[in-house]
Write a protein that holds these residues in place. Structure first.
Motif, PDB file in Angstrom:
ATOM      1  N   GLN A 199       0.008  -6.746   4.694  1.00 16.25           N
ATOM      2  CA  GLN A 199      -0.183  -7.359   3.371  1.00 16.25           C
ATOM      3  C   GLN A 199      -1.502  -6.918   2.762  1.00 16.25           C
ATOM      4  O   GLN A 199      -1.584  -6.630   1.569  1.00 16.25           O
ATOM      5  CB  GLN A 199      -0.161  -8.882   3.502  1.00 16.25           C
ATOM      6  N   THR A 200      -2.524  -6.841   3.614  1.00 21.50           N
ATOM      7  CA  THR A 200      -3.827  -6.386   3.132  1.00 21.50           C
ATOM      8  C   THR A 200      -3.708  -4.984   2.557  1.00 21.50           C
ATOM      9  O   THR A 200      -4.215  -4.696   1.466  1.00 21.50           O
ATOM     10  CB  THR A 200      -4.847  -6.374   4.299  1.00 21.50           C
ATOM     11  N   ILE A 201      -3.038  -4.112   3.307  1.00 22.44           N
ATOM     12  CA  ILE A 201      -2.918  -2.719   2.860  1.00 22.44           C
ATOM     13  C   ILE A 201      -2.095  -2.658   1.572  1.00 22.44           C
ATOM     14  O   ILE A 201      -2.462  -1.980   0.617  1.00 22.44           O
ATOM     15  CB  ILE A 201      -2.276  -1.853   3.974  1.00 22.44           C
ATOM     16  N   GLU A 202      -1.003  -3.396   1.546  1.00 25.45           N
ATOM     17  CA  GLU A 202      -0.133  -3.362   0.360  1.00 25.45           C
ATOM     18  C   GLU A 202      -0.858  -3.864  -0.883  1.00 25.45           C
ATOM     19  O   GLU A 202      -0.783  -3.254  -1.954  1.00 25.45           O
ATOM     20  CB  GLU A 202       1.116  -4.217   0.602  1.00 25.45           C
ATOM     21  N   GLN A 203      -1.572  -4.971  -0.713  1.00 23.32           N
ATOM     22  CA  GLN A 203      -2.229  -5.550  -1.884  1.00 23.32           C
ATOM     23  C   GLN A 203      -3.376  -4.679  -2.373  1.00 23.32           C
ATOM     24  O   GLN A 203      -3.576  -4.509  -3.572  1.00 23.32           O
ATOM     25  CB  GLN A 203      -2.740  -6.949  -1.543  1.00 23.32           C
ATOM     26  N   ALA A 204      -4.101  -4.085  -1.433  1.00 21.25           N
ATOM     27  CA  ALA A 204      -5.270  -3.299  -1.837  1.00 21.25           C
ATOM     28  C   ALA A 204      -4.882  -1.965  -2.451  1.00 21.25           C
ATOM     29  O   ALA A 204      -5.629  -1.416  -3.261  1.00 21.25           O
ATOM     30  CB  ALA A 204      -6.178  -3.083  -0.631  1.00 21.25           C
ATOM     31  N   THR A 205      -3.748  -1.423  -2.043  1.00 26.81           N
ATOM     32  CA  THR A 205      -3.395  -0.082  -2.525  1.00 26.81           C
ATOM     33  C   THR A 205      -2.244  -0.094  -3.526  1.00 26.81           C
ATOM     34  O   THR A 205      -1.844   0.965  -4.002  1.00 26.81           O
ATOM     35  CB  THR A 205      -3.004   0.819  -1.338  1.00 26.81           C
ATOM     36  N   GLN A 206      -1.734  -1.289  -3.822  1.00 26.43           N
ATOM     37  CA  GLN A 206      -0.618  -1.417  -4.768  1.00 26.43           C
ATOM     38  C   GLN A 206       0.568  -0.548  -4.346  1.00 26.43           C
ATOM     39  O   GLN A 206       1.116   0.225  -5.128  1.00 26.43           O
ATOM     40  CB  GLN A 206      -1.064  -1.023  -6.184  1.00 26.43           C
ATOM     41  N   THR A 207       0.898  -0.628  -3.089  1.00 26.87           N
ATOM     42  CA  THR A 207       2.021   0.158  -2.566  1.00 26.87           C
ATOM     43  C   THR A 207       2.973  -0.769  -1.826  1.00 26.87           C
ATOM     44  O   THR A 207       2.655  -1.939  -1.584  1.00 26.87           O
ATOM     45  CB  THR A 207       1.538   1.231  -1.574  1.00 26.87           C
ATOM     46  N   ARG A 208       4.126  -0.249  -1.521  1.00 26.54           N
ATOM     47  CA  ARG A 208       5.074  -0.939  -0.661  1.00 26.54           C
ATOM     48  C   ARG A 208       5.143  -0.175   0.648  1.00 26.54           C
ATOM     49  O   ARG A 208       5.324   1.040   0.635  1.00 26.54           O
ATOM     50  CB  ARG A 208       6.468  -0.946  -1.287  1.00 26.54           C
ATOM     51  N   VAL A 209       5.002  -0.868   1.750  1.00 24.19           N
ATOM     52  CA  VAL A 209       5.024  -0.199   3.057  1.00 24.19           C
ATOM     53  C   VAL A 209       6.237  -0.699   3.836  1.00 24.19           C
ATOM     54  O   VAL A 209       6.381  -1.899   4.068  1.00 24.19           O
ATOM     55  CB  VAL A 209       3.723  -0.477   3.842  1.00 24.19           C
ATOM     56  N   ILE A 210       7.119   0.221   4.190  1.00 24.12           N
ATOM     57  CA  ILE A 210       8.294  -0.128   4.985  1.00 24.12           C
ATOM     58  C   ILE A 210       8.029   0.346   6.410  1.00 24.12           C
ATOM     59  O   ILE A 210       7.761   1.529   6.623  1.00 24.12           O
ATOM     60  CB  ILE A 210       9.560   0.556   4.441  1.00 24.12           C
ATOM     61  N   ILE A 211       8.091  -0.568   7.341  1.00 21.75           N
ATOM     62  CA  ILE A 211       7.776  -0.216   8.728  1.00 21.75           C
ATOM     63  C   ILE A 211       9.032  -0.360   9.579  1.00 21.75           C
ATOM     64  O   ILE A 211       9.660  -1.416   9.590  1.00 21.75           O
ATOM     65  CB  ILE A 211       6.689  -1.132   9.314  1.00 21.75           C
ATOM     66  N   GLY A 212       9.369   0.697  10.289  1.00 15.71           N
ATOM     67  CA  GLY A 212      10.452   0.613  11.271  1.00 15.71           C
ATOM     68  C   GLY A 212       9.845   0.307  12.624  1.00 15.71           C
ATOM     69  O   GLY A 212       8.747   0.776  12.937  1.00 15.71           O
ATOM     70  N   GLN A 213      10.567  -0.476  13.417  1.00 12.49           N
ATOM     71  CA  GLN A 213      10.045  -0.782  14.756  1.00 12.49           C
ATOM     72  C   GLN A 213       9.953   0.476  15.608  1.00 12.49           C
ATOM     73  O   GLN A 213       9.304   0.473  16.648  1.00 12.49           O
ATOM     74  CB  GLN A 213      10.959  -1.796  15.453  1.00 12.49           C
ATOM     75  N   ASN A 214      10.616   1.536  15.172  1.00 10.74           N
ATOM     76  CA  ASN A 214      10.580   2.786  15.937  1.00 10.74           C
ATOM     77  C   ASN A 214       9.384   3.660  15.582  1.00 10.74           C
ATOM     78  O   ASN A 214       9.311   4.816  15.977  1.00 10.74           O
ATOM     79  CB  ASN A 214      11.878   3.572  15.724  1.00 10.74           C
ATOM     80  N   GLY A 215       8.446   3.133  14.828  1.00 11.07           N
ATOM     81  CA  GLY A 215       7.201   3.862  14.565  1.00 11.07           C
ATOM     82  C   GLY A 215       7.245   4.750  13.346  1.00 11.07           C
ATOM     83  O   GLY A 215       6.347   5.567  13.149  1.00 11.07           O
ATOM     84  N   ILE A 216       8.282   4.614  12.536  1.00 13.02           N
ATOM     85  CA  ILE A 216       8.341   5.407  11.304  1.00 13.02           C
ATOM     86  C   ILE A 216       8.009   4.492  10.123  1.00 13.02           C
ATOM     87  O   ILE A 216       8.556   3.390  10.007  1.00 13.02           O
ATOM     88  CB  ILE A 216       9.721   6.073  11.145  1.00 13.02           C
ATOM     89  N   VAL A 217       7.091   4.958   9.319  1.00 14.74           N
ATOM     90  CA  VAL A 217       6.597   4.158   8.200  1.00 14.74           C
ATOM     91  C   VAL A 217       6.834   4.939   6.914  1.00 14.74           C
ATOM     92  O   VAL A 217       6.592   6.150   6.876  1.00 14.74           O
ATOM     93  CB  VAL A 217       5.085   3.873   8.365  1.00 14.74           C
ATOM     94  N   VAL A 218       7.336   4.269   5.915  1.00 17.35           N
ATOM     95  CA  VAL A 218       7.504   4.910   4.604  1.00 17.35           C
ATOM     96  C   VAL A 218       6.706   4.106   3.579  1.00 17.35           C
ATOM     97  O   VAL A 218       6.854   2.893   3.474  1.00 17.35           O
ATOM     98  CB  VAL A 218       8.993   4.970   4.202  1.00 17.35           C
TER      99      VAL A 218
END
Lengths: 248, 344
Positions: free
Chosen positions: B166-185
């Motif tokens: 949430q910190t990263i999303e709010q500070a950078t105005q982005t959406r972060v999708i995290i897969g439990q398999n270690g892939i992030v978009v």
């Protein structure tokens, strides 16, 4: 190269050809995580031996018929680079390399919990860049650290060290010269916490008493190597911290 | 049960002696519990576990994963989910029950190379993982920045109740999708925000086991905590000393502008993939202990969020809902984990 006239494997002061005492290991340095593409890797300098190990897996088995339904397959490839010896070594797998690949696999297998990864494979590639006797032991040490780096479930690390007989003395960690000119050579791989032996080979002649002494000395050497392996892993993952610092 | 201090372990290390329950990455050897992985050993009332610091992704049922379509047969797609097995996505799952291989063109929905976010519906020792995209926020990911991290770092990247992400999303105005398999978009409009978010994610990956990581991430993102006057001096100093790049200096006004724009729009465009917030609840309880300060900060953040929620009622009420869901799912997951362990 040496001439036979000058050759003294053990002098009257108990010093060996490279200046070590009979109970001394060669200097060992292990670096973890050197191959970024691999899941786990390690580079070991064991005296003049230089060996790089990369571990891939657990991953899908190819060809698929090799997969086992109840556990993981461990594949090990020991290979000496053409430039690793004095004269060029043919890069094709030799009889010796095939044998060492097999004994390395068998020495690593007891430490791994392979039933945790059914239908998968773990590949261990051991590439000898420079050889100076005892490369199978050095390879096992690096492979064990690389497997831990890859995050594969293990019961214990595997530590390996050789002992041998030169001039009726049992010495620790024989080098290339002592291996060729000495009387006997005994590589041993050992699980230090479980106190189990996973590899024991002997080349040469030993009496029963010498055999016991040689084995005990090799196990002592394995315990020394274990501390170095442990330090290498700790350094990679935790830096110089030994205990978890609680956040304030 | 006696609590032991958390400590670093490697395979074969004896963690504790006695009749304790082995939970995760621990085996019994004689009267000792022995670690099987490199990680941080913890012993609590439930038993002893080791939080691993390395390793590949092992699929688990109900995990949200991001995968890449690598092949297709007449009835299903093969998906690379960064695990030791390829997963299968049945075509019926996408087309519905009346799917006919003769009539329907599978390439129209998903083609080779597409990224999808999916949930694992079944996996065991004998069969490959089976995926589904029939759920909210699941399906094809149209665009975004692709980042691969170690699967063992995912819980740390999510943080306690999603605090870090949430910190990263709010500070950078982005959406972060995290897969439990270690892939992030990471998706977003601002390229600077994207690169900053990627940088923060990399920082979390590299320093996941270190202390005060949240504060370091906040320092990197130039986030200040007004309700935390007792911030350690070192962190303040580093934040002060760190020279602000012109981009960073410009970023705050840009963020404000973007916020205003969003408020006007009410909601983000529907084409943009929504981050699956439920996954935040999926983090294992193995997360390193949170500092008390972090808890205070979270409260502060929540208060701020509540203020924002009043302004943007639609989108923020949705978020709150998701966080509630994530909390519920986390408790459900932990219960499920315990049940699985018992069954084993």
């Amino acid at each position: 190269m040496y001439s036979l006239k000058e050759l003294t494997l053990l002098d009257e002061n108990g010093k060996r050809s490279d200046g070590r005492g009979i109970d001394d290991l060669r200097p060992i340095k292990i670096t973890v995580g050197v191959v970024k593409n691999a899941d786990g890797s390690a580079f070991i300098e064991f005296g003049k031996n230089k060996i790089i190990v990369a571990v891939y897996g657990p991953r899908e088995v190819h060809p698929k018929h090799m997969a086992l339904p109840d556990r993981c397959v461990l594949r090990c490839r020991y290979h000496m680079s053409p430039f690793s010896t004095d004269t060029r070594k043919n890069p094709a797998p030799s009889r010796r390399e095939v044998e060492i690949s097999k004994v390395m696999r068998e020495s690593l297998e007891p430490s791994l919990i392979l039933s945790d990864y059914p239908r998968a494979v773990i590949d261990v590639f051991v590439e000898v860049l420079q050889a100076d006797g005892g490369s199978r032991c050095a390879g096992i040490n690096a492979a064990s650290v690389a497997l831990a780096d890859a995050g594969i479930n293990m019961r214990d690390l595997v530590s390996a060290c050789a002992a041998g007989r030169i001039a009726d003395n049992i010495v620790l960690d024989v080098n290339d010269l002592e291996d060729k000119e000495g009387d006997a050579d005994m590589p041993v791989a050992y699980l230090p916490n479980l106190e189990q032996i996973t590899l024991l080979q002997v080349d040469g002649k030993l009496t029963t008493a010498q055999f016991s002494e040689c084995l005990n000395k090799a196990i002592d050497g394995c315990k020394l190597v274990y501390e170095i392996q442990k330090d290498a892993l700790m350094k990679k993952y935790f830096g110089n911290e030994l205990e978890v610092k609680e956040e304030v | 049960m006696q609590e032991i201090k958390r400590r670093y372990v490697i395979p074969g290390d004896k963690i504790i002696e006695g009749n304790y329950k082995p939970l995760m990455n621990v085996v019994k050897s004689g009267n000792y519990l022995v670690s099987t992985r490199v990680g941080i050993a913890e012993a609590g009332k439930d038993g002893v576990k080791v939080i691993p610091l390395s390793g590949v992704y092992i699929p688990r049922v109900n995990d949200l994963v991001i995968g890449k379509i690598i092949d297709r047969s007449s009835l299903s797609w093969d998906v690379d989910i960064n695990a030791c097995f390829f997963a299968h996505l049945p075509a019926q799952d996408v087309f519905g029950r009346d799917f006919s291989p003769a009539k329907d063109d599978m390439g129209r929905q998903l083609s080779i190379g597409d990224l999808i976010i999916a949930r694992i519906v079944s996996f065991d020792r004998t069969r490959d993982p089976m995926l589904t995209v029939q759920d909210k926020d699941l399906g094809k990911i149209p665009y975004g920045e692709f980042i691969k991290i170690s699967p063992t770092r995912v819980p740390r990247l999510i943080g306690k109740r999603g605090s870090m992400i949430q910190t990263i999303e709010q500070a950078t105005q982005t959406r972060v999708i995290i897969g439990q398999n270690g892939i992030v978009v990471v998706t977003g409009r601002d390229p600077d925000g994207l690169s900053l978010a990627a940088k923060a994610i990399r920082l979390v990956e590299e320093e996941s086991h270190t202390t005060n990581l949240t504060q370091r991430v906040k320092a990197l993102l130039n986030v200040q905590d007004p309700e935390d006057p007792e911030q350690p001096e070192s962190v303040n100093a580093s934040a002060d000393i760190e020279p602000q790049t012109p981009q960073q200096q410009q970023q705050q006004p840009q963020e404000q502008q973007q916020q205003q724009e969003q408020q006007q729009q009410g909601q983000q465009p529907t084409s943009e993939p929504q981050p699956p917030q439920q996954q935040q609840g999926q983090q294992p309880t193995s997360e390193p202990q949170p500092p008390q300060q972090q808890g205070q900060k979270q409260k502060g953040q929540q208060q701020e969020e509540q203020q924002q929620q009043q302004n943007t009622s639609k989108s923020s009420s949705k978020e709150k809902h998701k966080i509630d869901n994530s909390e519920k799912s986390s408790s459900n997951n932990s219960n499920n984990d315990q049940k699985e362990k018992k069954q084993e």
